[in-house]
Design an enzyme around this catalytic site. Structure first.
Site, short mmCIF file in Angstrom:
data_model
loop_
_atom_site.label_atom_id
_atom_site.label_comp_id
_atom_site.label_asym_id
_atom_site.label_seq_id
_atom_site.Cartn_x
_atom_site.Cartn_y
_atom_site.Cartn_z
N ASN A 91 139.06 -93.58 -25.12
CA ASN A 91 139.01 -92.28 -24.33
C ASN A 91 137.81 -92.33 -23.37
OD1 ASN A 91 141.62 -91.76 -25.66
ND2 ASN A 91 140.09 -90.87 -27.40
N HIS A 104 133.37 -95.71 -27.39
CA HIS A 104 133.60 -96.37 -28.58
C HIS A 104 135.09 -96.73 -28.80
CE1 HIS A 104 133.94 -91.87 -28.46
NE2 HIS A 104 135.06 -92.02 -29.12
P1 5GP Z 1 136.70 -89.34 -28.91
O1 5GP Z 1 137.76 -88.14 -29.08
O2 5GP Z 1 135.57 -89.23 -28.47
O3 5GP Z 1 137.72 -90.67 -28.43
O4 5GP Z 1 136.58 -89.90 -30.52
C1 5GP Z 1 135.39 -89.47 -31.35
C2 5GP Z 1 135.71 -89.77 -32.76
O5 5GP Z 1 134.72 -89.72 -33.36
C3 5GP Z 1 136.79 -88.76 -33.34
O6 5GP Z 1 137.65 -89.72 -33.88
C4 5GP Z 1 135.87 -88.08 -34.37
O7 5GP Z 1 136.78 -88.11 -35.72
C5 5GP Z 1 134.97 -89.13 -34.68
N1 5GP Z 1 133.67 -88.62 -35.23
C6 5GP Z 1 132.96 -87.59 -34.93
N2 5GP Z 1 131.82 -87.24 -35.52
C7 5GP Z 1 131.81 -88.20 -36.41
C8 5GP Z 1 130.70 -88.70 -37.36
O8 5GP Z 1 129.79 -87.80 -37.64
N3 5GP Z 1 130.90 -89.67 -37.89
C9 5GP Z 1 132.11 -90.55 -37.80
N4 5GP Z 1 132.10 -91.61 -38.45
N5 5GP Z 1 132.82 -90.31 -36.90
C10 5GP Z 1 132.85 -89.07 -36.06
#
Ligand code: 5GP
Ligand code: ZN
Length: 118
Positions: A91, A104
């Protein structure tokens, strides 16, 4: 020079100062389980070096970008679901739903995926 950002949660995971369920590591990439999984398998692959969004990659990062996909492919094969299938998602910025500003690659597997995504 090594670029890290200690205000960044994923840099802290890469540095080992924040805990995570790490399932993959190599020189440039680490993979760890998402804490809010959207599929039976939900792993995030990140560059060890801080890059905020896809928009911040440049040509010199081509190998690093490839390494993220190869890391996910390696994990899928190792775990035995590569032939069944999996989805890779990145994303970029607010409208795409990016919430953590350290790039990521999401790997999602273990259930049938739908298209178009929400
Ligand atoms: P985005 O929405 O930025 O593409 O994805 C971020 C991801 O990071 C989400 O799926 C969320 O669940 C995950 N996430 C948020 N905080 C943490 C954390 O402290 N540890 C881990 N392992 N994942 C996290
Ligand atoms: Zn970071």
């Amino acid at each position: 020079m090594k670029e890290i950002c200690m205000a960044c949660l994923f840099c802290q995971i890469a540095e080992g100062t924040q805990s995570a369920d790490i399932v993959y590591t190599d020189e440039h990439v680490i993979g760890f389980r998402d804490t809010n999984p959207q599929a039976p398998q939900h792993v995030l692959f990140i560059p060890r070096r801080h890059v905020s969004t896809i928009n911040d990659f440049n040509k010199q990062d081509a190998d690093l970008i490839g390494s993220l996909i190869l890391a996910a492919q390696h994990y899928a094969k190792e775990q035995g679901f590569s032939e069944q299938g999996y989805r890779l998602v990145m994303n970029c910025n607010r409208m795409a739903g990016q919430t953590i500003y350290h790039v990521h690659l999401h790997l999602l597997a273990g259930r049938t995926m739908h298209w178009p995504p929400g």
